[in-house]
Design a protein around this motif. Structure first.
Motif, mmCIF file in Angstrom:
data_model
loop_
_atom_site.group_PDB
_atom_site.id
_atom_site.type_symbol
_atom_site.label_atom_id
_atom_site.label_comp_id
_atom_site.label_asym_id
_atom_site.label_seq_id
_atom_site.Cartn_x
_atom_site.Cartn_y
_atom_site.Cartn_z
ATOM 1 N N ILE A 12 7.401 9.509 -1.554
ATOM 2 C CA ILE A 12 8.580 10.369 -1.700
ATOM 3 C C ILE A 12 8.259 11.784 -1.237
ATOM 4 C CG2 ILE A 12 10.191 11.387 -3.348
ATOM 5 C CD1 ILE A 12 9.829 8.852 -5.040
ATOM 6 N N ILE A 13 7.114 12.265 -1.666
ATOM 7 C CA ILE A 13 6.735 13.627 -1.288
ATOM 8 C C ILE A 13 6.575 13.732 0.228
ATOM 9 C CG2 ILE A 13 4.901 15.361 -1.451
ATOM 10 C CD1 ILE A 13 4.390 14.352 -4.295
ATOM 11 N N LEU A 14 5.941 12.720 0.819
ATOM 12 C CA LEU A 14 5.712 12.746 2.271
ATOM 13 C C LEU A 14 7.031 12.751 3.033
ATOM 14 C CD1 LEU A 14 2.647 10.449 2.981
ATOM 15 C CD2 LEU A 14 2.798 12.927 2.955
ATOM 16 N N VAL A 15 7.946 11.874 2.596
ATOM 17 C CA VAL A 15 9.234 11.809 3.283
ATOM 18 C C VAL A 15 9.973 13.137 3.140
ATOM 19 C CG1 VAL A 15 11.505 10.724 3.257
ATOM 20 C CG2 VAL A 15 9.453 9.313 3.105
ATOM 21 N N ALA A 16 9.981 13.678 1.922
ATOM 22 C CA ALA A 16 10.647 14.963 1.702
ATOM 23 C C ALA A 16 10.027 16.043 2.576
ATOM 24 C CB ALA A 16 10.533 15.357 0.230
ATOM 25 N N LEU A 17 8.699 16.028 2.636
ATOM 26 C CA LEU A 17 7.987 17.020 3.438
ATOM 27 C C LEU A 17 8.367 16.906 4.904
ATOM 28 C CD1 LEU A 17 5.794 19.214 3.383
ATOM 29 C CD2 LEU A 17 4.111 17.422 3.769
ATOM 30 N N SER A 18 8.388 15.661 5.412
ATOM 31 C CA SER A 18 8.679 15.521 6.835
ATOM 32 C C SER A 18 10.129 15.898 7.129
ATOM 33 C CB SER A 18 8.365 14.109 7.331
ATOM 34 O OG SER A 18 8.820 13.164 6.418
ATOM 35 N N PRO B 281 12.972 -0.560 -11.164
ATOM 36 C CA PRO B 281 13.316 -0.332 -9.757
ATOM 37 C C PRO B 281 12.822 1.021 -9.237
ATOM 38 C CG PRO B 281 15.216 -1.124 -10.980
ATOM 39 C CD PRO B 281 14.125 -0.922 -11.970
ATOM 40 N N PHE B 282 12.976 2.062 -10.041
ATOM 41 C CA PHE B 282 12.610 3.390 -9.515
ATOM 42 C C PHE B 282 11.106 3.574 -9.412
ATOM 43 C CE2 PHE B 282 13.429 3.913 -14.067
ATOM 44 C CZ PHE B 282 12.218 4.424 -14.487
ATOM 45 N N GLU B 283 10.360 2.635 -9.950
ATOM 46 C CA GLU B 283 8.898 2.733 -9.832
ATOM 47 C C GLU B 283 8.376 2.197 -8.505
ATOM 48 O OE1 GLU B 283 6.795 2.623 -14.182
ATOM 49 O OE2 GLU B 283 7.144 0.736 -13.121
ATOM 50 N N ARG B 284 9.286 1.501 -7.780
ATOM 51 C CA ARG B 284 8.792 0.770 -6.609
ATOM 52 C C ARG B 284 8.265 1.690 -5.526
ATOM 53 N NH1 ARG B 284 12.748 -4.004 -6.505
ATOM 54 N NH2 ARG B 284 11.790 -5.231 -8.153
ATOM 55 N N ILE B 285 8.872 2.851 -5.374
ATOM 56 C CA ILE B 285 8.417 3.755 -4.317
ATOM 57 C C ILE B 285 7.378 4.701 -4.898
ATOM 58 C CG2 ILE B 285 9.151 5.449 -2.619
ATOM 59 C CD1 ILE B 285 12.019 4.292 -3.037
ATOM 60 N N PRO B 286 6.177 4.697 -4.320
ATOM 61 C CA PRO B 286 5.143 5.581 -4.845
ATOM 62 C C PRO B 286 5.554 7.047 -4.671
ATOM 63 C CG PRO B 286 4.270 4.080 -3.169
ATOM 64 C CD PRO B 286 5.735 3.907 -3.180
ATOM 65 N N VAL B 287 5.151 7.847 -5.632
ATOM 66 C CA VAL B 287 5.502 9.267 -5.604
ATOM 67 C C VAL B 287 5.004 9.923 -4.323
ATOM 68 C CG1 VAL B 287 5.220 11.469 -6.794
ATOM 69 C CG2 VAL B 287 5.407 9.354 -8.106
ATOM 70 N N ARG B 288 3.824 9.476 -3.914
ATOM 71 C CA ARG B 288 3.204 10.051 -2.707
ATOM 72 C C ARG B 288 4.143 9.891 -1.503
ATOM 73 N NH1 ARG B 288 -0.929 8.486 1.184
ATOM 74 N NH2 ARG B 288 -0.102 6.406 0.900
ATOM 75 N N VAL C 163 -1.152 16.446 10.871
ATOM 76 C CA VAL C 163 -1.833 15.321 11.523
ATOM 77 C C VAL C 163 -2.657 14.558 10.491
ATOM 78 C CG1 VAL C 163 -3.645 14.679 13.149
ATOM 79 C CG2 VAL C 163 -1.902 16.305 13.820
ATOM 80 N N LEU C 164 -3.355 15.298 9.646
ATOM 81 C CA LEU C 164 -4.189 14.624 8.657
ATOM 82 C C LEU C 164 -3.347 13.811 7.683
ATOM 83 C CD1 LEU C 164 -6.902 17.337 7.955
ATOM 84 C CD2 LEU C 164 -7.134 15.212 9.235
ATOM 85 N N ILE C 165 -2.129 14.295 7.398
ATOM 86 C CA ILE C 165 -1.277 13.546 6.467
ATOM 87 C C ILE C 165 -0.653 12.331 7.149
ATOM 88 C CG2 ILE C 165 0.844 13.606 5.098
ATOM 89 C CD1 ILE C 165 0.286 16.545 4.533
ATOM 90 N N PHE C 166 -0.057 12.562 8.321
ATOM 91 C CA PHE C 166 0.782 11.507 8.904
ATOM 92 C C PHE C 166 0.068 10.644 9.930
ATOM 93 C CE2 PHE C 166 3.978 14.628 7.525
ATOM 94 C CZ PHE C 166 4.716 13.805 6.704
ATOM 95 N N LEU C 167 -0.951 11.183 10.583
ATOM 96 C CA LEU C 167 -1.558 10.449 11.686
ATOM 97 C C LEU C 167 -3.063 10.703 11.674
ATOM 98 C CD1 LEU C 167 -0.355 8.833 14.199
ATOM 99 C CD2 LEU C 167 -0.741 10.933 15.498
ATOM 100 N N PRO C 168 -3.728 10.274 10.611
ATOM 101 C CA PRO C 168 -5.134 10.658 10.455
ATOM 102 C C PRO C 168 -6.010 10.232 11.627
ATOM 103 C CG PRO C 168 -4.478 9.043 8.807
ATOM 104 C CD PRO C 168 -3.244 9.459 9.510
ATOM 105 N N GLY C 169 -5.584 9.225 12.392
ATOM 106 C CA GLY C 169 -6.380 8.795 13.538
ATOM 107 C C GLY C 169 -6.125 9.614 14.793
#
Lengths: 261, 360
Positions: free
Chosen positions: B22-28, B13-20, B343-349
């Protein structure tokens, strides 16, 4: 007698592949010429050479009194050759009318300063571009005109093919090169295409060269057929002559098949 | 990426969320917390009055307008060639710096203040012409020979060209900051809707809007604009439609250069100085603005420029004053480039960018 388009001994090599090998080819005003041959025979390469994308390694090319060798694609368009592509290549993010208006580019002169200063010549020219573009679209009856402000990417496949021809028409060519116009069409659409190509010649007076795999289409419209194989011309004549040519049958079906016949 | 993970079966179960993720959510979450907490603390201290905030916003809009005009140069070139012209900041600097000499001469003769309107017109023309010429030369010498090269090559060349221009100006005119002559006619304030606004800021904002509008109409409505869009979509077919691709690319650089030159005059209205490295930071910030708005989009460049300008003006004061950060306005570049990273992380467009960012 000089032809509208005349190629003499044109050759093109890519690395170890002789894509086009000493091909003689011509087209006259009001003539519809079919180019057939198996995949990789050099048909599209021939188009690319004529339209200035590739420079031939050898040979002479003239069009309407101009030397074609060494001209850039935009210069080739200016002297009166237009083409369509095997895979439709429209400007997807432009509207239908804008696609056709781009085709008028070479027939107009005014630049950016005229546009900013809004000179009368620019305004009139822009109106003329619109008119000519609409005229080209109108050739397809009510297929394109009602969709004039849609993006090209929103059109149905057959309409995209039509728009590509309309855009080529907007360049006001003398010679139209069609690269597999029947690709992806159903039999009814193919009948429509045969009629359309006839109309392009009769009403617009274009000379037309078309690459096509679909033999009924070739048979339906072409005055003359040229067959290529491995870059070389292997046959030329009416449809019936070329279709019964031993070399052509071999090229398509292999040597054994012609022996069976 | 996702398709690959989905094909894997029987995961813990804990593998389901990619580490990337988690980091992004924590960062935001951290960013949101920092912004909200900082803002709340600042507002509680009551350091700034309503008038202060208004001043900051107008200030931000003015500098944002300058970024927007420069950003158009990045976005146009990207839209046609899919390359970032990192020497664009120096295109901006070249015109502005050259106009400095004209402005000085005009100021010394007294003409500048006798006929401010004509003088400003002359300055615009000089700056725009020089920037345009520099942009065209840059295209011809530095970029055209590399047209068929891999993407990274013209990028490196651009940085080289950028340094070349910077140090040419340094060599010719020295490394000092030079004071741009003040134009008396644009000093002072105007009262609009009962509020006082700095004349020069109003002029900058309005002028930038006019330039943007002209540019927008050129691209949307004229033959040249259609040619630019056609070349951007499919260079081969554009050529086949009779469009001279080389000329269209030159026109693109020229228009971007002219707008950068205009932006330079607006820039000195606000900041009153020139120096050989003056193109560096505004250039990078304008690039940020272009990415923020969605690179390739002209409206995006305008929007991105204004948003960046306002965030930069308000951001440090609002977010950082309450957190007791000393002299928060020194951290404006942190806000600008922090935004670029986010912007590059969350909204690259970007705000108005297309989805086909793979082409970048």
């Amino acid at each position: 007698m000089s032809h509208l388009l005349e190629l003499t001994g044109v050759s093109k090599r890519f690395g170890g592949v002789q894509a086009v090998n000493e091909v003689d080819f011509h087209a006259d005003p009001g003539e519809i010429v079919g180019v057939i041959g198996p995949n990789g025979a050099g048909k599209t390469t021939l188009f690319n050479i004529v339209t200035g994308f590739y420079r031939p390694d050898a040979g002479k090319m003239t069009f309407d009194g101009h030397n074609l060798v060494g001209l850039k694609p935009n210069q080739v368009t200016r002297i009166g050759i237009a083409r369509t592509f095997q895979a439709v290549r429209l400007f997807a993010n432009m509207s239908v009318i804008e696609n056709a208006m781009v085709g008028q580019h070479t027939r107009t002169r005014s630049g950016v300063f005229g546009a900013i200063l809004h000179t009368r010549r620019t305004v009139e020219e822009e109106r003329r571009i619109q008119l000519k573009a609409q005229e080209a679209l109108a050739f397809f009856g009510d297929r394109l005109i009602p969709r004039i402000n849609q993006l090209a990417s929103e059109l149905a496949y057959a309409d995209r093919r039509r728009l590509e021809i309309a855009r080529a028409m907007a360049t006001e060519p003398k010679l139209l090169l069609l690269d597999e116009p029947a690709a992806g069409m159903n039999p009814a659409e193919k009948d429509g295409l045969i009629e359309l190509i006839g109309r392009l010649r009769d009403e617009k007076g274009y000379a037309i060269v078309l690459i096509e795999h679909d033999m009924p289409v070739i048979k339906g419209v072409c005055d003359r057929v040229v067959a290529l194989d491995y870059g070389s011309k292997i046959a030329e004549g009416t449809y019936d002559e070329v279709a019964s040519n031993r070399q052509v049958v071999e090229a398509y079906l292999g040597k054994a098949a012609s022996e069976v016949q | 990426m996702t398709a690959k993970t989905e094909t894997r079966t029987r995961r813990l179960p804990f593998e389901r969320i990619p580490v990337r993720r988690i980091i992004l959510v924590a960062l935001s979450l951290a960013i949101i917390y920092g912004v909200v907490a900082g803002s709340a603390a600042t507002l509680q201290t009551g350091t700034f009055s309503g008038a202060d905030w208004r001043t900051l916003v107008v200030n931000g809009l003015a500098r944002g307008s300058v970024y927007a005009l420069i950003a158009i140069g990045y976005t146009l070139v990207y839209g046609v060639l899919f390359m970032i012209n990192f020497a664009h900041g120096e295109v901006f600097m070249s015109g502005t710096y050259t106009s400095f000499f004209v402005a000085t001469a005009l100021a010394e003769s007294g003409y500048l203040n006798e006929h401010p309107l004509i003088s400003i017109g002359i300055l615009f023309v000089v700056s725009m012409v020089v920037s345009t010429v520099v942009a065209i030369i840059l295209e011809r010498l530095a970029y055209r020979p590399l047209r068929g090269a891999p993407r990274l090559v013209p990028l490196i060349t651009a940085i080289g060209a950028s340094l070349f221009l910077q140090y040419t100006f340094r060599g010719l005119y020295g490394a000092n900051v030079r004071a741009y002559p003040e134009i008396a006619a644009i000093q002072g304030t105007w009262e609009i809707f009962g509020f006082d606004f700095l004349k020069k800021q109003v002029i900058v904002i309005v002028a930038a809007m006019i330039f943007w509008l002209i540019l927008y109409l050129v691209v949307a409505k004229t033959k040249t604009g259609r040619a630019m869009r056609a070349v951007g979509e499919d260079r081969e077919v554009a050529a086949l439609m009779g469009i001279d691709v080389d000329r269209t690319i030159v026109a693109t650089f020229a228009i971007g250069g002219a707008l950068a030159g205009a932006a330079g005059i607006l820039f000195v209205f606000v900041f009153n100085q020139v120096i050989f490295i003056m193109g560096f930071l505004p250039g990078l910030k304008a690039f940020t603005a272009a990415v923020l708005g969605g690179i390739g989009s002209i409206s995006g460049a305008a929007l991105g420029g204004l948003v960046l300008g306002v965030l930069e003006a308000i951001g440090p004061n609002l977010f950082l004053t309450g957190a007791n950060v000393p002299s928060p306005n020194q951290l404006q570049p942190v806000v600008a480039f922090g935004i670029l990273v986010l912007v590059l992380i969350f909204l690259p467009g970007g705000f108005l960018g297309s989805d086909e960012e793979e082409r970048a």
